[in-house]
Write a protein that holds these residues in place. Structure first.
Motif, PDB file in Angstrom:
ATOM      1  N   PRO A  57     -50.111   8.940   2.540  1.00 53.77           N
ATOM      2  CA  PRO A  57     -50.587   9.121   3.922  1.00 53.77           C
ATOM      3  C   PRO A  57     -50.175  10.451   4.568  1.00 53.77           C
ATOM      4  CG  PRO A  57     -50.028   6.828   3.562  1.00 53.77           C
ATOM      5  CD  PRO A  57     -49.629   7.565   2.320  1.00 53.77           C
ATOM      6  N   THR A  94     -59.326   2.883  -3.805  1.00 50.55           N
ATOM      7  CA  THR A  94     -58.037   2.486  -3.252  1.00 50.55           C
ATOM      8  C   THR A  94     -58.101   1.147  -2.526  1.00 50.55           C
ATOM      9  OG1 THR A  94     -56.406   3.091  -1.569  1.00 50.55           O
ATOM     10  CG2 THR A  94     -58.614   3.912  -1.225  1.00 50.55           C
ATOM     11  N   TYR A 123     -59.112   9.362   4.578  1.00 50.72           N
ATOM     12  CA  TYR A 123     -58.898   8.826   3.226  1.00 50.72           C
ATOM     13  C   TYR A 123     -59.694   7.533   3.029  1.00 50.72           C
ATOM     14  CZ  TYR A 123     -56.163   7.402  -0.903  1.00 50.72           C
ATOM     15  OH  TYR A 123     -55.754   7.030  -2.168  1.00 50.72           O
ATOM     16  N   ILE A 150     -57.214   0.983  -6.471  1.00 50.18           N
ATOM     17  CA  ILE A 150     -55.801   1.071  -6.856  1.00 50.18           C
ATOM     18  C   ILE A 150     -54.914   0.667  -5.680  1.00 50.18           C
ATOM     19  CG2 ILE A 150     -54.007   2.628  -7.707  1.00 50.18           C
ATOM     20  CD1 ILE A 150     -56.289   4.365  -8.900  1.00 50.18           C
ATOM     21  N   ASN A 152     -50.854   0.000  -4.144  1.00 48.86           N
ATOM     22  CA  ASN A 152     -49.634   0.841  -4.122  1.00 48.86           C
ATOM     23  C   ASN A 152     -49.014   0.963  -5.509  1.00 48.86           C
ATOM     24  OD1 ASN A 152     -50.087  -0.364  -1.386  1.00 48.86           O
ATOM     25  ND2 ASN A 152     -48.428   1.050  -0.886  1.00 48.86           N
ATOM     26  N   GLY A 163     -43.549  11.339   0.340  1.00 48.16           N
ATOM     27  CA  GLY A 163     -43.617  10.733   1.678  1.00 48.16           C
ATOM     28  C   GLY A 163     -43.980   9.263   1.680  1.00 48.16           C
ATOM     29  N   ARG A 164     -44.354   8.693   0.507  1.00 44.58           N
ATOM     30  CA  ARG A 164     -44.623   7.255   0.481  1.00 44.58           C
ATOM     31  C   ARG A 164     -43.305   6.503   0.388  1.00 44.58           C
ATOM     32  NH1 ARG A 164     -49.564   7.145  -3.717  1.00 44.58           N
ATOM     33  NH2 ARG A 164     -48.588   9.122  -4.244  1.00 44.58           N
ATOM     34  N   PHE A 169     -37.468   5.772   0.127  1.00 48.37           N
ATOM     35  CA  PHE A 169     -36.308   4.862   0.115  1.00 48.37           C
ATOM     36  C   PHE A 169     -35.333   5.209  -1.017  1.00 48.37           C
ATOM     37  CE2 PHE A 169     -38.310   0.906   2.425  1.00 48.37           C
ATOM     38  CZ  PHE A 169     -38.332   1.630   3.612  1.00 48.37           C
ATOM     39  N   THR A 180     -35.560   4.840   6.162  1.00 51.95           N
ATOM     40  CA  THR A 180     -36.411   4.864   7.361  1.00 51.95           C
ATOM     41  C   THR A 180     -37.517   3.823   7.257  1.00 51.95           C
ATOM     42  OG1 THR A 180     -37.661   6.609   6.263  1.00 51.95           O
ATOM     43  CG2 THR A 180     -35.995   7.308   7.876  1.00 51.95           C
ATOM     44  N   VAL A 181     -37.387   2.746   8.034  1.00 49.61           N
ATOM     45  CA  VAL A 181     -38.422   1.704   8.063  1.00 49.61           C
ATOM     46  C   VAL A 181     -39.313   1.953   9.276  1.00 49.61           C
ATOM     47  CG1 VAL A 181     -38.820  -0.770   8.422  1.00 49.61           C
ATOM     48  CG2 VAL A 181     -37.021  -0.006   6.859  1.00 49.61           C
ATOM     49  N   TYR A 182     -40.630   2.063   9.045  1.00 46.21           N
ATOM     50  CA  TYR A 182     -41.564   2.289  10.157  1.00 46.21           C
ATOM     51  C   TYR A 182     -41.959   0.934  10.747  1.00 46.21           C
ATOM     52  CZ  TYR A 182     -42.094   6.811   7.742  1.00 46.21           C
ATOM     53  OH  TYR A 182     -41.863   8.003   7.106  1.00 46.21           O
ATOM     54  N   GLN A 187     -44.274  -5.747   7.778  1.00 44.79           N
ATOM     55  CA  GLN A 187     -45.523  -5.490   7.042  1.00 44.79           C
ATOM     56  C   GLN A 187     -45.245  -5.626   5.545  1.00 44.79           C
ATOM     57  OE1 GLN A 187     -43.619  -3.206   8.551  1.00 44.79           O
ATOM     58  NE2 GLN A 187     -44.071  -1.091   7.957  1.00 44.79           N
ATOM     59  N   ILE A 223     -41.572  -4.786   3.841  1.00 42.50           N
ATOM     60  CA  ILE A 223     -40.965  -3.455   3.655  1.00 42.50           C
ATOM     61  C   ILE A 223     -39.444  -3.549   3.858  1.00 42.50           C
ATOM     62  CG2 ILE A 223     -40.893  -1.106   4.625  1.00 42.50           C
ATOM     63  CD1 ILE A 223     -43.277  -1.707   2.669  1.00 42.50           C
ATOM     64  N   ALA A 246     -46.211   3.190  12.305  1.00 45.44           N
ATOM     65  CA  ALA A 246     -47.290   4.148  12.015  1.00 45.44           C
ATOM     66  C   ALA A 246     -48.610   3.580  12.533  1.00 45.44           C
ATOM     67  CB  ALA A 246     -47.366   4.387  10.511  1.00 45.44           C
ATOM     68  N   ASP A 249     -51.273   1.102  10.591  1.00 51.68           N
ATOM     69  CA  ASP A 249     -50.613   0.718   9.334  1.00 51.68           C
ATOM     70  C   ASP A 249     -51.072  -0.691   8.935  1.00 51.68           C
ATOM     71  OD1 ASP A 249     -48.889   0.967   7.220  1.00 51.68           O
ATOM     72  OD2 ASP A 249     -47.046   0.678   8.388  1.00 51.68           O
TER      73      ASP A 249
HETATM   74  O1  LIG Z   1     -40.341   6.077   4.860  1.00 52.78           O
HETATM   75  C1  LIG Z   1     -41.209   5.164   4.945  1.00 52.78           C
HETATM   76  C2  LIG Z   1     -42.512   5.275   4.391  1.00 52.78           C
HETATM   77  C3  LIG Z   1     -43.386   4.236   4.559  1.00 52.78           C
HETATM   78  N1  LIG Z   1     -43.019   3.092   5.222  1.00 52.78           N
HETATM   79  C4  LIG Z   1     -43.922   1.939   5.336  1.00 52.78           C
HETATM   80  O2  LIG Z   1     -44.093   1.406   4.030  1.00 52.78           O
HETATM   81  C5  LIG Z   1     -45.418   0.904   3.868  1.00 52.78           C
HETATM   82  C6  LIG Z   1     -46.060   1.576   2.674  1.00 52.78           C
HETATM   83  O3  LIG Z   1     -46.319   2.926   3.015  1.00 52.78           O
HETATM   84  P1  LIG Z   1     -46.783   4.045   1.973  1.00 52.78           P
HETATM   85  O4  LIG Z   1     -46.843   5.315   2.718  1.00 52.78           O
HETATM   86  O5  LIG Z   1     -45.939   3.986   0.758  1.00 52.78           O
HETATM   87  O6  LIG Z   1     -48.239   3.602   1.509  1.00 52.78           O
HETATM   88  P2  LIG Z   1     -49.444   2.834   2.248  1.00 52.78           P
HETATM   89  O7  LIG Z   1     -49.456   1.454   1.742  1.00 52.78           O
HETATM   90  O8  LIG Z   1     -49.401   3.005   3.719  1.00 52.78           O
HETATM   91  O9  LIG Z   1     -50.693   3.657   1.741  1.00 52.78           O
HETATM   92  C7  LIG Z   1     -50.977   3.739   0.356  1.00 52.78           C
HETATM   93  O10 LIG Z   1     -51.892   2.758   0.083  1.00 52.78           O
HETATM   94  C8  LIG Z   1     -52.371   2.653  -1.238  1.00 52.78           C
HETATM   95  C9  LIG Z   1     -52.766   3.960  -1.871  1.00 52.78           C
HETATM   96  O11 LIG Z   1     -54.171   4.128  -1.892  1.00 52.78           O
HETATM   97  C10 LIG Z   1     -52.108   5.157  -1.323  1.00 52.78           C
HETATM   98  O12 LIG Z   1     -51.080   5.505  -2.224  1.00 52.78           O
HETATM   99  C11 LIG Z   1     -51.515   5.097   0.050  1.00 52.78           C
HETATM  100  O13 LIG Z   1     -52.510   5.468   0.936  1.00 52.78           O
HETATM  101  C12 LIG Z   1     -46.115   1.149   5.193  1.00 52.78           C
HETATM  102  O14 LIG Z   1     -46.041  -0.002   5.976  1.00 52.78           O
HETATM  103  C13 LIG Z   1     -45.313   2.274   5.839  1.00 52.78           C
HETATM  104  O15 LIG Z   1     -45.362   2.266   7.248  1.00 52.78           O
HETATM  105  C14 LIG Z   1     -41.754   2.981   5.756  1.00 52.78           C
HETATM  106  O16 LIG Z   1     -41.387   1.964   6.366  1.00 52.78           O
HETATM  107  N2  LIG Z   1     -40.887   4.030   5.613  1.00 52.78           N
END
Ligand SMILES: O=c1ccn([C@@H]2O[C@H](COP(=O)(O)OP(=O)(O)O[C@H]3OC[C@@H](O)[C@H](O)[C@H]3O)[C@@H](O)[C@H]2O)c(=O)[nH]1
Length: 312
Positions: A57, A94, A123, A150, A152, A163-164, A169, A180-182, A187, A223, A246, A249
């Protein structure tokens, strides 16, 4: 390549890295081209794995117009290439086509719940229209297409700045930084290990299934549970820090993989903890690599002037 196929890797290195494939450079079945799929590509191939597009993201939101171009113009170029040379094309779609889903778990029949003008739209909608393009080329031009949705995925060779959540983590836990939990962390997501995905992509490409297929690991966690699990596996004393949620989300996500099991005989085989341990090992090495490669200027000891030092 080990099966004797010649592989041409096409990358513009926006999120990819040469280091991820450098061990193949020089192999007789391997070729690496620095190219952006937004520009046409003229090569001769039998199969195209169309994996181009940032997937994290923060990466895809960094330049939404570029993300849209890659998924629209890039997909048109790859379908045009497939048509010209008679190749089969597999699109990396995705789970984000399901948006913030109102159906749980998500099966391929679900049409999704996507905000077309939100920050993720470049995206989500980019991949949705990429799927539409695949089926238009299939119906109108007879191009053979395969579509993998696809879920996660994580594993070694992810970028440290990806950044994912998985890389964030792990890197935070390894360095004693807060995880850092968003939002509230309630979720959910379900994470698959990269080698399971790669096997699924190859099986799908070589199957006769032209409709979309989910590829993911259905083991679902919040998460917050996930943060705790990574802390435990790393043996880290890091705190958990709650940051703001986010926008848009998805609140729940878990693949229904009945179709992949039935039609491809595929299902993930790597347990979550085993995959995470491999990723932790990789990121530990990455941190060491980075530390050893930092350029820290070392001041030379000041010369002590002792009069003439030159000897004749
Ligand atoms: O540091 C972080 C990063 C993310 N998160 C949370 O963790 C969850 C997963 O977030 P990610 O950024 O890893 O990925 P997302 O599930 O949002 O998106 C992903 O979806 C599937 C794929 O198509 C892509 O790899 C990506 O878009 C979200 O709820 C996000 O808010 C955190 O709590 N802390």
């Amino acid at each position: 390549m080990m099966d004797g196929h010649e592989v041409t890797v096409v990358d513009n290195f926006f999120t990819g890295r040469k280091r991820n494939v450098e061990h193949w450079i020089g192999h007789e079945n391997f070729e690496l081209i620095n190219h952006d799929v937004v520009e046409p590509l003229y090569i001769e191939v039998d199969q195209i794995y169309h994996l181009a597009s940032p997937a994290s993201p923060p990466n895809y939101m960094y330049n939404p117009i570029k993300t849209l171009k890659t998924n629209t113009i890039g997909t048109l170029n790859m379908l045009g290439l497939a048509k010209r040379v008679g190749a089969r094309l597999l699109l990396a779609s995705t789970s984000e086509v399901y948006g913030d889903p109102e159906v749980h778990p998500q099966s391929e029949e679900y049409w999704g719940h996507v905000n077309p003008i939100g920050p993720r739209a470049c995206y989500d909608e980019g991949k949705r229209v990429a799927e539409t393009m695949c089926y238009a080329y299939m119906k109108q031009e007879g191009v053979e297409v395969r579509v993998a949705r696809i879920f996660n995925t994580f594993g070694p060779r992810m970028h440290m700045n990806d950044g994912r959540v998985v890389s964030n983590f792990i890197l935070q836990a390894l360095q004693g930084e807060p995880l850092t939990v968003y939002g509230s962390g309630s979720q959910t997501r379900a994470f698959q290990y990269v080698s399971d995905l790669v096997n699924g992509l190859v099986v799908l490409m070589n199957s006769n299934v032209s409709s979309p297929v989910n590829l993911g690991n259905p083991e679902e966690h919040t998460i917050l549970e996930f943060a705790q699990l990574i802390k435990d596996l790393v043996g880290s004393g890091s705190e958990i820090q709650f940051l703001s949620e986010a926008q848009d989300d998805p609140q729940k996500r878990k693949p229904d993989i009945k179709k992949a099991k039935l039609m491809l005989g595929w299902e993930p085989v790597v347990p979550l903890e085993e995959g995470l341990n491999k990723a932790i090992h990789y990121f530990r090495k990455e941190l060491e690599y980075q530390a050893n490669n930092q350029y820290i200027p070392k001041p030379k000891p000041a010369r002590i002037k002792k009069g003439r030092t030159r000897h004749n």
